[in-house]
Write an enzyme that holds these catalytic residues in place. Structure first.
Site, PDB file in Angstrom:
ATOM      1  N   GLU A 281     -93.118   8.816   2.989  1.00 50.75           N
ATOM      2  CA  GLU A 281     -93.187  10.222   3.374  1.00 50.75           C
ATOM      3  C   GLU A 281     -94.559  10.576   3.923  1.00 50.75           C
ATOM      4  O   GLU A 281     -95.442  11.043   3.198  1.00 50.75           O
ATOM      5  CB  GLU A 281     -92.855  11.125   2.181  1.00 50.75           C
ATOM      6  CG  GLU A 281     -91.411  11.012   1.749  1.00 50.75           C
ATOM      7  CD  GLU A 281     -90.984  12.068   0.731  1.00 50.75           C
ATOM      8  OE1 GLU A 281     -91.862  12.814   0.229  1.00 50.75           O
ATOM      9  OE2 GLU A 281     -89.780  12.137   0.437  1.00 50.75           O
TER      10      GLU A 281
ATOM     11  N   GLU B  98     -83.837   8.596   0.858  1.00 48.90           N
ATOM     12  CA  GLU B  98     -84.145   9.219  -0.436  1.00 48.90           C
ATOM     13  C   GLU B  98     -83.604  10.633  -0.455  1.00 48.90           C
ATOM     14  O   GLU B  98     -83.892  11.419   0.437  1.00 48.90           O
ATOM     15  CB  GLU B  98     -85.667   9.243  -0.657  1.00 48.90           C
ATOM     16  CG  GLU B  98     -86.059   9.763  -2.029  1.00 48.90           C
ATOM     17  CD  GLU B  98     -87.575   9.912  -2.179  1.00 48.90           C
ATOM     18  OE1 GLU B  98     -88.319   8.927  -1.995  1.00 48.90           O
ATOM     19  OE2 GLU B  98     -88.012  11.044  -2.479  1.00 48.90           O
TER      20      GLU B  98
HETATM   21  C1  IDC Z   1     -91.676  12.004  -7.857  1.00 51.55           C
HETATM   22  C2  IDC Z   1     -91.159  11.560  -9.201  1.00 51.55           C
HETATM   23  C3  IDC Z   1     -92.052  12.081 -10.299  1.00 51.55           C
HETATM   24  C4  IDC Z   1     -93.484  11.673 -10.009  1.00 51.55           C
HETATM   25  C5  IDC Z   1     -93.893  12.157  -8.619  1.00 51.55           C
HETATM   26  C6  IDC Z   1     -95.302  11.733  -8.211  1.00 51.55           C
HETATM   27  O1  IDC Z   1     -89.828  12.005  -9.369  1.00 51.55           O
HETATM   28  O2  IDC Z   1     -91.637  11.582 -11.562  1.00 51.55           O
HETATM   29  O3  IDC Z   1     -94.339  12.252 -10.968  1.00 51.55           O
HETATM   30  O4  IDC Z   1     -93.006  11.617  -7.664  1.00 51.55           O
HETATM   31  O5  IDC Z   1     -95.378  10.396  -7.945  1.00 51.55           O
HETATM   32  C7  IDC Z   1     -90.505  12.610  -2.997  1.00 51.55           C
HETATM   33  C8  IDC Z   1     -91.181  11.307  -3.170  1.00 51.55           C
HETATM   34  C9  IDC Z   1     -90.967  10.785  -4.565  1.00 51.55           C
HETATM   35  C10 IDC Z   1     -91.001  11.907  -5.577  1.00 51.55           C
HETATM   36  C11 IDC Z   1     -89.809  12.802  -5.311  1.00 51.55           C
HETATM   37  C12 IDC Z   1     -89.646  13.955  -6.299  1.00 51.55           C
HETATM   38  O6  IDC Z   1     -90.822  10.347  -2.203  1.00 51.55           O
HETATM   39  O7  IDC Z   1     -91.983   9.845  -4.829  1.00 51.55           O
HETATM   40  O8  IDC Z   1     -90.897  11.384  -6.862  1.00 51.55           O
HETATM   41  N1  IDC Z   1     -89.916  13.323  -3.963  1.00 51.55           N
HETATM   42  O9  IDC Z   1     -90.758  14.794  -6.256  1.00 51.55           O
HETATM   43  N2  IDC Z   1     -90.386  13.282  -1.871  1.00 51.55           N
HETATM   44  C13 IDC Z   1     -89.771  14.452  -2.117  1.00 51.55           C
HETATM   45  C14 IDC Z   1     -89.458  14.494  -3.459  1.00 51.55           C
END
Ligand code: IDC
Length: 341
Positions: free
Chosen positions: A164, A250
């Site tokens: 991302e 995702e």
């Molecule tokens: C989130 C995880 C969370 C963690 C956070 C930071 O669910 O537990 O603390 O990342 O690393 C994304 C990202 C993905 C995120 C997810 C939800 O690719 O890494 O995971 N998210 O926030 N993009 C949009 C949402």
């Protein structure tokens, strides 16, 4: 009476046995579809028939190591019916950069386990904290070159160049992709390559005026990510699908933080869109975030499930998503049925 019970129980045993045999005999997604290709924005199998891959993304490999094992990958293939597993290898946050050999080994194992289970495998360079992919261009080139060299010739590997990107425009991401793709192509000329888009892979439409072209554009798809508790409008993506090859590598049932109220009604609308209910009639492949037992609403397993090896001990979200993977069941048009002797 006793006799009737005995008869009934042997009938039950017979039935269970025959379903197990049937299941074992149906070809795996990989055996059925082989090498993938992109034709007119649609992901297709080796025979040129459209395919939609549905599966799960891991959570951060650095945090939930015990959730990603040969046993869990096999259970995902057998019990959940996944077609694809995405290995989310964070670059920062205690991920790849903190110990490259550890994460290369883990990715190599996951590539082997997915091959054995007969499902596709996405190797995801999970940038997030630092949203500029060029910040680690040298490391990314080195990583993907090594991966392609190691796994060249395996039909199930898909490369995702940058999870991302954020805080950068498409032109910046494009120049990164133009630098990294040849590193893969020198060893693997046809694998599917996924390219992230601006604003946390939220703006694949930015690609339209300035797409990758020439040799680096072959078998490339662009990513879009959404979270059903935050992203309510589908109009944009319905429109983008008319011109851009998309892979939703995702998505979550929760809001964009990975937590908060799961919105199943909106998630269903997205699942339908991805299933082909869009003006372009494209089947969009997807991975759900995430296969992990973290105590957050997007995680598919109950806390403690991984340590217990309880791969079907699903959370509310996991229960819902697993059902969407199992049903409708995969049917692979034009796929070569595997023959059994
Ligand atoms: C989130 C995880 C969370 C963690 C956070 C930071 O669910 O537990 O603390 O990342 O690393 C994304 C990202 C993905 C995120 C997810 C939800 O690719 O890494 O995971 N998210 O926030 N993009 C949009 C949402």
């Amino acid at each position: 009476m006793k006799y009737a019970v005995r008869l009934l129980s042997s009938a039950v045993v017979l039935f269970a046995l025959s379903t197990a045999i049937l299941r074992a005999q149906s070809p795996t997604p990989l055996a059925a579809n082989g090498r993938l290709q992109v034709i007119n924005r649609q992901l297709c199998n080796e025979a040129g028939a459209p395919v939609q891959l549905r599966g799960m993304s891991s959570h951060g490999l650095q945090w939930f190591d015990n959730c990603f094992t040969q046993s869990s990958v096999q259970a995902l293939a057998t019990d959940w019916g996944i077609d694809v597993f995405r290995a989310a290898m964070y670059v920062e946050s205690g991920g790849y950069l903190s110990d490259p050999p550890r994460f290369r080994t883990k990715i190599n194992q996951i590539v082997d386990w997915t091959a054995a289970a007969g499902v596709y495998c996405i190797i995801d360079w999970h940038i997030l904290e630092n949203g500029n992919p060029n910040a680690r261009l040298a490391e990314a080139k080195d990583f993907f070159r090594t991966m392609a060299q190691t796994h060249a010739g395996k039909k199930h590997v898909i490369y995702e160049l940058c999870n991302e990107p954020n805080g950068v425009d498409w032109a910046t991401i494009k120049s990164y992709a133009e630098a990294v793709i040849p590193e893969i192509r020198q060893y693997d000329p046809t694998a599917i390559i996924l390219v992230g888009t601006p604003q946390w892979s939220g703006l694949p439409g930015d690609v339209r005026s300035n797409p990758l072209t020439g040799s680096v554009a072959t078998n490339v798809m662009y990513t879009f990510h959404f979270y059903a508790g935050s992203h309510y409008s589908q109009d944009y993506i319905r429109d983008v699908l008319q011109t851009v090859p998309l892979f939703i590598s995702e998505w979550g049932t929760s809001n964009y933080t990975g937590n908060g109220g799961n919105d199943y009604a909106n998630a269903q609308a997205w699942v339908d869109l991805m299933g082909g209910n869009n003006p372009a009639g494209i089947k969009v492949s997807w991975c759900n975030w995430s296969f992990a037992d973290k105590d957050e609403s997007s995680a598919a397993l109950q806390p403690g499930a991984c340590a217990a090896g309880a791969w079907n001990n699903t959370s509310p979200s996991g229960t819902w998503v697993k059902q969407r993977i199992l049903s409708p069941a995969d049917s692979w048009a034009g796929a070569a049925p595997r023959t059994f002797t």
